[in-house]
Design a protein around this motif. Structure first.
Motif, mmCIF file in Angstrom:
data_model
loop_
_atom_site.group_PDB
_atom_site.id
_atom_site.type_symbol
_atom_site.label_atom_id
_atom_site.label_comp_id
_atom_site.label_asym_id
_atom_site.label_seq_id
_atom_site.Cartn_x
_atom_site.Cartn_y
_atom_site.Cartn_z
ATOM 1 N N TYR A 3 0.620 -0.978 -0.431
ATOM 2 C CA TYR A 3 -0.088 -0.261 -0.121
ATOM 3 C C TYR A 3 0.560 0.911 -0.041
ATOM 4 O O TYR A 3 1.686 1.202 0.473
ATOM 5 N N LEU A 4 0.403 2.016 -0.399
ATOM 6 C CA LEU A 4 1.072 3.777 -0.628
ATOM 7 C C LEU A 4 1.035 4.214 0.674
ATOM 8 O O LEU A 4 0.308 4.813 1.260
ATOM 9 N N SER A 5 1.429 4.647 1.320
ATOM 10 C CA SER A 5 2.062 5.879 2.118
ATOM 11 C C SER A 5 2.142 6.968 2.347
ATOM 12 O O SER A 5 3.583 7.458 1.591
ATOM 13 N N TRP A 6 1.652 8.060 3.116
ATOM 14 C CA TRP A 6 1.880 9.301 2.895
ATOM 15 C C TRP A 6 1.517 10.002 3.544
ATOM 16 O O TRP A 6 0.955 9.651 4.701
ATOM 17 N N ASP A 115 0.657 7.806 -17.567
ATOM 18 C CA ASP A 115 2.144 7.060 -16.636
ATOM 19 C C ASP A 115 2.841 8.205 -15.127
ATOM 20 O O ASP A 115 3.506 7.575 -14.655
ATOM 21 N N ASN A 116 2.382 9.391 -15.481
ATOM 22 C CA ASN A 116 2.563 9.975 -14.123
ATOM 23 C C ASN A 116 2.355 9.828 -13.290
ATOM 24 O O ASN A 116 2.790 10.129 -12.223
ATOM 25 N N GLU A 117 0.728 9.391 -12.819
ATOM 26 C CA GLU A 117 0.278 8.378 -11.521
ATOM 27 C C GLU A 117 -0.544 7.220 -11.835
ATOM 28 O O GLU A 117 -0.939 6.662 -10.918
ATOM 29 N N GLY A 118 -0.619 6.454 -12.391
ATOM 30 C CA GLY A 118 -0.628 5.454 -13.243
ATOM 31 C C GLY A 118 -0.920 4.208 -12.326
ATOM 32 O O GLY A 118 -1.383 3.729 -12.032
ATOM 33 N N HIS A 119 0.769 4.248 -11.951
ATOM 34 C CA HIS A 119 0.944 3.251 -11.135
ATOM 35 C C HIS A 119 0.438 3.614 -9.400
ATOM 36 O O HIS A 119 0.482 2.498 -9.104
ATOM 37 N N TYR A 120 0.740 4.709 -9.038
ATOM 38 C CA TYR A 120 -0.209 5.119 -7.827
ATOM 39 C C TYR A 120 -1.218 4.747 -7.976
ATOM 40 O O TYR A 120 -1.907 3.962 -6.603
ATOM 41 N N LEU A 121 -2.033 4.654 -8.709
ATOM 42 C CA LEU A 121 -3.825 4.499 -9.127
ATOM 43 C C LEU A 121 -3.586 3.032 -8.809
ATOM 44 O O LEU A 121 -5.046 2.623 -8.181
ATOM 45 N N MET A 125 -6.061 1.801 -6.572
ATOM 46 C CA MET A 125 -7.833 1.295 -6.665
ATOM 47 C C MET A 125 -7.059 -0.358 -6.051
ATOM 48 O O MET A 125 -8.464 -1.288 -5.376
ATOM 49 N N ASP A 126 -6.537 -0.874 -6.630
ATOM 50 C CA ASP A 126 -5.820 -2.287 -5.031
ATOM 51 C C ASP A 126 -6.893 -2.604 -3.818
ATOM 52 O O ASP A 126 -7.503 -3.233 -3.296
ATOM 53 N N GLU A 127 -5.878 -0.872 -2.787
ATOM 54 C CA GLU A 127 -6.532 -1.606 -2.186
ATOM 55 C C GLU A 127 -7.712 -0.952 -1.298
ATOM 56 O O GLU A 127 -8.737 -1.504 -1.094
ATOM 57 N N VAL A 128 -8.516 -0.166 -2.153
ATOM 58 C CA VAL A 128 -10.184 0.300 -2.289
ATOM 59 C C VAL A 128 -10.532 -0.560 -2.853
ATOM 60 O O VAL A 128 -11.843 -0.913 -2.660
ATOM 61 N N ASP A 157 -2.013 5.929 -23.358
ATOM 62 C CA ASP A 157 -2.435 6.243 -21.837
ATOM 63 C C ASP A 157 -2.898 4.683 -21.415
ATOM 64 O O ASP A 157 -3.098 3.701 -21.904
ATOM 65 N N HIS A 158 -3.212 4.708 -20.018
ATOM 66 C CA HIS A 158 -4.499 3.594 -19.273
ATOM 67 C C HIS A 158 -5.610 3.476 -19.087
ATOM 68 O O HIS A 158 -5.869 5.478 -19.116
ATOM 69 N N ILE A 159 -5.835 2.449 -18.952
ATOM 70 C CA ILE A 159 -7.853 2.792 -18.383
ATOM 71 C C ILE A 159 -7.994 1.738 -17.055
ATOM 72 O O ILE A 159 -7.145 0.632 -18.095
ATOM 73 N N ILE A 160 -7.778 1.216 -16.034
ATOM 74 C CA ILE A 160 -7.613 0.920 -14.828
ATOM 75 C C ILE A 160 -9.047 0.405 -14.991
ATOM 76 O O ILE A 160 -9.764 1.240 -14.241
ATOM 77 N N VAL A 161 -8.795 -0.773 -14.551
ATOM 78 C CA VAL A 161 -10.385 -1.375 -14.935
ATOM 79 C C VAL A 161 -10.775 -2.289 -13.325
ATOM 80 O O VAL A 161 -9.638 -3.469 -12.832
ATOM 81 N N HIS A 162 -11.176 -2.242 -12.363
ATOM 82 C CA HIS A 162 -12.079 -3.024 -11.026
ATOM 83 C C HIS A 162 -13.367 -2.976 -11.328
ATOM 84 O O HIS A 162 -14.191 -2.400 -11.503
ATOM 85 N N ALA A 163 -13.470 -4.429 -10.481
ATOM 86 C CA ALA A 163 -15.211 -4.496 -10.372
ATOM 87 C C ALA A 163 -15.327 -4.896 -8.946
ATOM 88 O O ALA A 163 -14.296 -4.764 -8.147
#
Length: 177
Positions: A3-6, A115-121, A125-128, A157-163
């Protein structure tokens, strides 16, 4: 699971539940089309708008598409696209939390990003939505030019898809009648 931490992570996660409920107010002079339609155009802060939609649409939305700021440091008239990275994360997390609540069990969310935020997104999204509910990272080619083919670069660009629940959705993806 990673997970990301800030710095403000915990309060950002809580901010979705702490956002105030606001009533949606019809503005007839801005209306168009069938007044009995369920379609809406909502103007205002999107966090407050999402919270206002929850009492009506929680668990009912089949498909969500969002196009958040790519955080490319570009100048846009209507929103800031040059946020400090942790500010971008702080903005995204509560909105994704509320969007998850709006999704139906067999619903999916599609988020356009570069690509600027895709990997963080993807990690957020995996977390949420749960890592097991990841469906795909759809790449789309945003330009075709000799320059784009000459060197490595950002031609896609990317389109990240979650169910919400991939088990309720997996039989519906990739079906062509």
């Amino acid at each position: 699971m990673p997970y990301l931490s800030w710095l403000t992570r915990e309060e950002d996660i809580r901010s979705a539940s702490q956002a105030a409920y606001r009533l949606l107010k019809e503005v007839p002079e801005h209306g168009a089309g069938d007044p009995n339609s369920e379609n809406m155009l909502i103007q205002g802060d999107n966090l407050e708008a999402l919270k206002a939609l929850l009492p009506y649409y929680a668990g009912k939305v089949k498909c969500i598409y969002i196009d958040p700021p790519y955080n490319t440091k570009s100048a846009f008239e209507h929103y800031d696209d040059s946020l400090e990275h942790t500010t971008w994360l702080s903005m995204m997390v509560p909105r994704l939390e509320l969007l998850r609540e709006l999704l139906a069990e067999d619903g999916s969310i599609w988020v356009s990003i570069d690509d600027n935020e895709g990997h963080y997104l993807k990690v957020i999204m995996d977390e949420v939505f749960g890592r097991g509910n990841f469906v795909a990272n759809v790449l789309w080619q945003k330009r075709t030019s000799p320059d784009a083919r000459a060197t490595l670069g950002a031609a896609h660009d990317h389109i990240i898809v979650h169910a919400k629940c991939v088990d309720k959705l997996k039989d519906k993806f990739n079906k062509i009648p």
